[in-house]
Scaffold this motif. Structure first.
Motif: not given
Length: 224
Positions: A17-21, A36-41, A100-102
């Motif tokens: 919640r609150g964190l956005r792409f 880029k790629g599969e890594r979520t930054e 990260d995604e968490t």
């Protein structure tokens, strides 16, 4: 504007919640982070920029008495609450270059990349009036001051999106945040911090006296 904000709000949410792409890939029709790629930054600079813009849009609509969804303010305060959470910070009390995604720092390096998030806290305070956002902004801005401005031994760096180096963007965002804090609190320390950042920005950018269009604000102000 309503369509653009609605598109961003509905599509950019992550599992935190609150964190956005921050980026929408048009050909693929999907939201991604800065990586880029599969890594979520998830970029702190981009999140801060986007949510500060939302705060400015809300201010504009209110100024002209235009209606807008209550969810706009809620989205802004959700991000501000995320930015005040213990897991959002590095061990030095600033924001990481990326999460990260968490929603936890993906790296611990001290950078100026997350300074726009301080402005997001300021906008949340201005739009929602909650004192915790102003107190949080003061605390984090002070941490950036100690890191980058107090001695200038470690310059503003890593805020630019296309290189990992010293850059003017971090200094510009520190100036804007310090100016906002002075505007809101009247504390002279913030005026001094803004002045120091402005001087640093100018030495970084200008090595010549540019020509200005006659009658422009810089021309009328005799900017040199």
């Amino acid at each position: 504007c309503r369509k653009a904000v609605g598109f961003f709000r509905k599509g950019s949410a992550t599992g935190v919640r609150g964190l956005r792409f921050s980026t929408y890939l048009i050909p693929e029709k999907r939201w991604v982070g800065a990586g880029k790629g599969e890594r979520t930054e998830l970029s702190s600079r981009m999140l801060g920029e986007n949510m500060t813009d939302l705060g400015d849009i809300i201010r504009l609509f209110r100024k002209y008495g235009l209606p807008f969804p209550n969810e706009w303010v809620r989205s802004l305060t959700d991000t501000a609450d995320f930015l005040l959470g213990e897991t959002a910070f590095t061990s030095d009390g600033i924001y990481p270059r990326i999460w990260d995604e968490t929603g936890k720092p993906a790296e611990q390096m001290d950078t100026a990349a997350g300074i726009p998030c301080v402005q997001t806290l300021i906008r949340a305070y201005e739009r929602a009036g909650a004192q915790r956002f102003l107190r949080g902004a003061e605390k984090v801005l002070s941490a950036y001051y100690r890191l980058h401005v107090q001695t200038f031994e470690r310059p503003f760096a890593y805020a630019t999106m296309d290189a990992r180096c010293e850059d003017k963007e971090g200094g510009i965002y520190f100036f804007l945040a310090a100016y906002d804090m002075y505007r809101l609190t009247g504390k002279k320390d913030y005026a001094e911090w803004a002045s120091l950042a402005a001087d640093w920005i100018l030495t970084f950018v200008y090595f010549w006296s540019p020509e200005w269009k006659r009658g422009s604000p810089c021309d009328r102000g005799h900017f040199n």
